[in-house]
Design a protein around this motif. Structure first.
Motif, PDB file in Angstrom:
ATOM      1  N   LEU A 155       7.008  -7.937   5.604  1.00  0.00           N
ATOM      2  CA  LEU A 155       6.925  -7.536   4.205  1.00  0.00           C
ATOM      3  C   LEU A 155       5.837  -6.489   3.993  1.00  0.00           C
ATOM      4  O   LEU A 155       5.957  -5.632   3.107  1.00  0.00           O
ATOM      5  CB  LEU A 155       6.692  -8.763   3.322  1.00  0.00           C
ATOM      6  CG  LEU A 155       7.865  -9.758   3.276  1.00  0.00           C
ATOM      7  CD1 LEU A 155       7.488 -11.016   2.501  1.00  0.00           C
ATOM      8  CD2 LEU A 155       9.104  -9.106   2.663  1.00  0.00           C
ATOM      9  N   GLY A 156       4.789  -6.542   4.815  1.00  0.00           N
ATOM     10  CA  GLY A 156       3.768  -5.508   4.739  1.00  0.00           C
ATOM     11  C   GLY A 156       4.316  -4.165   5.207  1.00  0.00           C
ATOM     12  O   GLY A 156       4.072  -3.127   4.587  1.00  0.00           O
ATOM     13  N   ALA A 157       5.063  -4.172   6.301  1.00  0.00           N
ATOM     14  CA  ALA A 157       5.641  -2.930   6.821  1.00  0.00           C
ATOM     15  C   ALA A 157       6.634  -2.329   5.836  1.00  0.00           C
ATOM     16  O   ALA A 157       6.744  -1.100   5.714  1.00  0.00           O
ATOM     17  CB  ALA A 157       6.328  -3.199   8.165  1.00  0.00           C
ATOM     18  N   LEU A 158       7.356  -3.179   5.099  1.00  0.00           N
ATOM     19  CA  LEU A 158       8.348  -2.701   4.141  1.00  0.00           C
ATOM     20  C   LEU A 158       7.726  -2.275   2.814  1.00  0.00           C
ATOM     21  O   LEU A 158       8.414  -1.709   1.971  1.00  0.00           O
ATOM     22  CB  LEU A 158       9.393  -3.794   3.880  1.00  0.00           C
ATOM     23  CG  LEU A 158      10.258  -4.199   5.078  1.00  0.00           C
ATOM     24  CD1 LEU A 158      11.174  -5.346   4.701  1.00  0.00           C
ATOM     25  CD2 LEU A 158      11.065  -3.011   5.592  1.00  0.00           C
ATOM     26  N   GLY A 159       6.439  -2.572   2.619  1.00  0.00           N
ATOM     27  CA  GLY A 159       5.762  -2.188   1.395  1.00  0.00           C
ATOM     28  C   GLY A 159       5.856  -3.204   0.287  1.00  0.00           C
ATOM     29  O   GLY A 159       5.436  -2.933  -0.844  1.00  0.00           O
ATOM     30  N   ASP A 160       6.393  -4.381   0.572  1.00  0.00           N
ATOM     31  CA  ASP A 160       6.497  -5.422  -0.450  1.00  0.00           C
ATOM     32  C   ASP A 160       5.232  -6.264  -0.559  1.00  0.00           C
ATOM     33  O   ASP A 160       5.010  -6.928  -1.574  1.00  0.00           O
ATOM     34  CB  ASP A 160       7.695  -6.328  -0.151  1.00  0.00           C
ATOM     35  CG  ASP A 160       9.009  -5.584  -0.205  1.00  0.00           C
ATOM     36  OD1 ASP A 160       9.240  -4.859  -1.191  1.00  0.00           O
ATOM     37  OD2 ASP A 160       9.812  -5.700   0.739  1.00  0.00           O
ATOM     38  N   LEU A 161       4.412  -6.253   0.486  1.00  0.00           N
ATOM     39  CA  LEU A 161       3.159  -7.012   0.519  1.00  0.00           C
ATOM     40  C   LEU A 161       2.024  -6.021   0.748  1.00  0.00           C
ATOM     41  O   LEU A 161       2.125  -5.159   1.631  1.00  0.00           O
ATOM     42  CB  LEU A 161       3.199  -8.040   1.653  1.00  0.00           C
ATOM     43  CG  LEU A 161       2.002  -8.987   1.792  1.00  0.00           C
ATOM     44  CD1 LEU A 161       1.956  -9.956   0.606  1.00  0.00           C
ATOM     45  CD2 LEU A 161       2.092  -9.773   3.101  1.00  0.00           C
ATOM     46  N   PRO A 162       0.948  -6.097  -0.050  1.00  0.00           N
ATOM     47  CA  PRO A 162      -0.177  -5.180   0.158  1.00  0.00           C
ATOM     48  C   PRO A 162      -0.688  -5.249   1.594  1.00  0.00           C
ATOM     49  O   PRO A 162      -0.697  -6.314   2.222  1.00  0.00           O
ATOM     50  CB  PRO A 162      -1.231  -5.677  -0.837  1.00  0.00           C
ATOM     51  CG  PRO A 162      -0.442  -6.354  -1.915  1.00  0.00           C
ATOM     52  CD  PRO A 162       0.734  -6.978  -1.208  1.00  0.00           C
ATOM     53  N   ALA A 163      -1.122  -4.091   2.109  1.00  0.00           N
ATOM     54  CA  ALA A 163      -1.537  -3.989   3.514  1.00  0.00           C
ATOM     55  C   ALA A 163      -2.671  -4.954   3.849  1.00  0.00           C
ATOM     56  O   ALA A 163      -2.714  -5.502   4.954  1.00  0.00           O
ATOM     57  CB  ALA A 163      -1.953  -2.556   3.820  1.00  0.00           C
ATOM     58  N   ASP A 164      -3.584  -5.204   2.902  1.00  0.00           N
ATOM     59  CA  ASP A 164      -4.722  -6.073   3.208  1.00  0.00           C
ATOM     60  C   ASP A 164      -4.327  -7.550   3.279  1.00  0.00           C
ATOM     61  O   ASP A 164      -5.148  -8.392   3.652  1.00  0.00           O
ATOM     62  CB  ASP A 164      -5.834  -5.883   2.174  1.00  0.00           C
ATOM     63  CG  ASP A 164      -5.396  -6.222   0.757  1.00  0.00           C
ATOM     64  OD1 ASP A 164      -4.173  -6.378   0.519  1.00  0.00           O
ATOM     65  OD2 ASP A 164      -6.263  -6.333  -0.123  1.00  0.00           O
ATOM     66  N   GLN A 165      -3.066  -7.875   2.926  1.00  0.00           N
ATOM     67  CA  GLN A 165      -2.601  -9.255   3.003  1.00  0.00           C
ATOM     68  C   GLN A 165      -1.570  -9.459   4.116  1.00  0.00           C
ATOM     69  O   GLN A 165      -1.122 -10.577   4.342  1.00  0.00           O
ATOM     70  CB  GLN A 165      -1.974  -9.671   1.665  1.00  0.00           C
ATOM     71  CG  GLN A 165      -2.954  -9.617   0.492  1.00  0.00           C
ATOM     72  CD  GLN A 165      -2.281  -9.886  -0.836  1.00  0.00           C
ATOM     73  OE1 GLN A 165      -1.071 -10.101  -0.894  1.00  0.00           O
ATOM     74  NE2 GLN A 165      -3.053  -9.869  -1.905  1.00  0.00           N
ATOM     75  N   ALA A 166      -1.234  -8.360   4.804  1.00  0.00           N
ATOM     76  CA  ALA A 166      -0.160  -8.436   5.789  1.00  0.00           C
ATOM     77  C   ALA A 166      -0.552  -9.197   7.049  1.00  0.00           C
ATOM     78  O   ALA A 166       0.321  -9.638   7.795  1.00  0.00           O
ATOM     79  CB  ALA A 166       0.308  -7.024   6.156  1.00  0.00           C
TER      80      ALA A 166
END
Length: 568
Positions: A249-260
């Motif tokens: 989800l981080g790679a897809l942009g659905d989750l902020p990078a700092d939480q990936a």
């Protein structure tokens, strides 16, 4: 440089007529450099180019037959007395090198580089000094694939008709001969190619998303999530694949990078919000729960998403430039977009949900274009004979009260002024035979709702309101018999009435729907072009990419047309 050559050159620079001896020395010194060029110019590649063109077969291209490209090539080369386009002095021009690089990078534009054989042509660069025939072969090869590339970029590789679509509009014309000549002389090959592609903002955004998803698809393990026990994963549940889900989800942009990369084995609040965002982008019910459908979309190979983008880019190439602000309905997205201008900027578009035809053959909404010409308030519903026979008559025969309950009547003749006839057994038989027809009287419970938007077409498909408002709450909205039901018919009527000579306020529209005369027809002062299209990937100006189910299987059909292996 030899001393003799320097002396001869100095004698010429000082002016005056050089002695014959000096001139002879100068020619002898220059001959090793100018000899090949003089020899090439003497015969030149022109005769070889003429001969190659006449044969319409290229000696080293795999797709050797260039009959389809012949007229363009003959026009361009004929206008320049068969001088080469892509070489000068037995060397490839900068434009030739730039075009070969662009052909190698064709996947960045949603095309396949192998279709244009850049490797085959590049391998011949070293042969240009060997003979005029080699120059001619190289030059013609690059022109052939350039014409194919320009055509594919502008018109698409397939045609809408071959795909079963009915976009009966003249495509935006491109003078391929003029464009080929311009490309060969261009200061920027990339800019010239960019100008050939569709001018739509959302085409460009989707092409930009292509590069990102190509990179994501290269990480083949990114979408692989471990299964879980039970029917679904709910907020707060533990999940062995939580870390992998965060990374995806981080790679897809659905989750902020700092939480990936948080080390949390639970489906926490931030992960729930990311799941909801993912669901929203993929046309799923937004509940933050990973059920069967959401898990299937999360684990779909990203190469399949890449393919959806490529296929949608191909379809967008089939559309003409908008001459007037259109209305666009995207079937898999279940959305309508009414443009205020010819530019597809989101701030200038009215958007609303729609319901389209069921996925069964015979009930699908066709892909087509036509002009909206009238708006009908409080319309009759003229029941198609196929629906009458397949659905209505069995219910009528089971229950004689069916006519009264659904406000149906049997009529003789065409038009709204057709005369009702009694609902006798004899007339029911005539109804089944098609000599009489069935219609539903106007009113709030009419299947068309209180307003109908007419765009005459061979499929008898139109846009209309609906009394079944609850269906707009569904994420998949393929429920109709082919017509398009709109969620906000008042806003759509306001939009199409903006050019009327007499004002139509929202209040006037609502009054016409609630209390106006039955079957009140308003002809539009300026017809509105409606495009019913099919794209399973859409890029937004906010940077998100939306994906939708291939509800009618058109993606699979286009894959086959283009000779693409399905992505698994």
């Amino acid at each position: 440089m030899s001393g003799t050559f320097r002396s001869a050159l100095r004698a010429l620079v000082r002016g005056g007529r050089a002695p014959r001896r000096v001139a002879n020395v100068l020619v002898a010194c220059l001959l090793p450099w100018i000899g090949p060029a003089v020899a090439a110019d003497a015969g030149g590649p022109g005769p070889a180019l003429r001969q190659l063109l006449a044969g319409r077969q290229h000696p080293y291209l795999a797709a050797a037959d260039f009959t389809r490209e012949y007229d363009v090539l003959a026009q361009v080369y004929g206008s320049r007395n068969h001088a080469p386009l892509w070489s000068a002095g037995a060397r490839a021009t900068p434009q030739a090198i730039g075009l070969l690089h662009a052909l190698e990078a064709a996947p960045a534009r949603g095309l396949r580089s192998g279709d244009y054989e850049p490797g085959t042509i590049s391998a011949r660069l070293g042969e240009l000094r060997s003979s005029p025939a080699q120059v001619a072969q190289f030059d013609l090869a690059l022109s052939i694939v350039a014409v194919r590339f320009l055509s594919d970029l502008h018109f698409g590789r397939a045609t809408p008709q071959a795909a079963g679509f009915h976009l009966e509009v003249e495509p935006t014309r491109l003078d391929l001969a003029q464009t080929l000549a311009r490309l060969a002389a261009s200061a920027s090959v990339k800019s010239t190619l960019d100008g050939v592609e569709p001018p739509f903002t959302h085409y460009r955004l989707l092409r930009e998303a292509l590069a990102r998803y190509r990179e994501l698809a290269g990480d083949t393990g990114l979408h692989r999530l471990p299964p879980f026990a039970g029917r679904s994963l709910k907020p707060g549940d533990p999940y062995a694949g939580a870390a992998q889900l965060r990374r995806l989800l981080g790679a897809l942009g659905d989750l902020p990078a700092d939480q990936a990369f948080m080390a949390d084995p639970f489906i926490g609040p931030e992960l729930v919000a990311a799941i909801e965002q993912f669901q929203r982008r993929h046309g799923l019910a937004v509940d933050g729960i990973i059920g069967r459908r959401t898990f299937a979309e999360l684990t779909r190979p990203l190469a399949a998403r890449l393919r959806q983008i490529e296929l949608t880019l191909e379809r967008w190439r089939w559309l003409p430039h908008f001459e007037t602000p259109p209305i666009v309905v995207n079937i898999p997205q279940y959305r309508l977009f009414a443009f205020h201008t010819r530019v597809d900027r989101e701030a200038e578009i009215v958007g609303m949900d729609v319901i389209v035809g069921q996925s069964f053959p015979g009930s699908r909404t066709p892909v087509f274009t036509e002009e909206m010409q009238q708006v009908v308030f409080r319309p009759y519903w003229d029941v198609p004979h196929s629906i009458t026979v397949r659905e209505m008559l069995p219910a009528i025969r089971r229950n004689p009260d069916y006519f009264a309950r659904h406000r149906l009547e049997i009529v003789r003749g065409a038009g709204d002024d057709a005369v009702p006839v009694p609902t006798t057994p004899e007339n029911v038989v005539a109804l089944a035979a098609g000599s009489l027809r069935l219609r539903q009287r106007p009113g709030p419970d009419n299947s068309l709702g209180l307003v109908k938007f007419v765009l005459p077409n061979a499929f008898n498909v139109y846009l209309h309101a609906t009394p079944a408002h609850e269906l707009f709450g569904e994420s998949r909205r393929a429920f109709s018999h082919g017509c398009i039901r709109v969620r906000d018919p008042v806003a759509l009527a306001e939009h199409v009435f903006h050019d009327q000579p007499e004002p139509w306020s929202r209040e006037r529209i609502e009054f016409a729907m609630r209390e106006g005369p039955d079957s009140q027809r308003v002809t539009l002062a300026r017809p509105v072009r409606v495009f019913v299209v099919y794209g399973t990937a859409v890029a937004t100006e906010a940077g998100r990419v939306l994906f939708f189910d291939d509800v009618y299987g058109h993606d699979r059909r286009l894959e086959a047309l283009l000779g693409l292996e399905p992505v698994t």
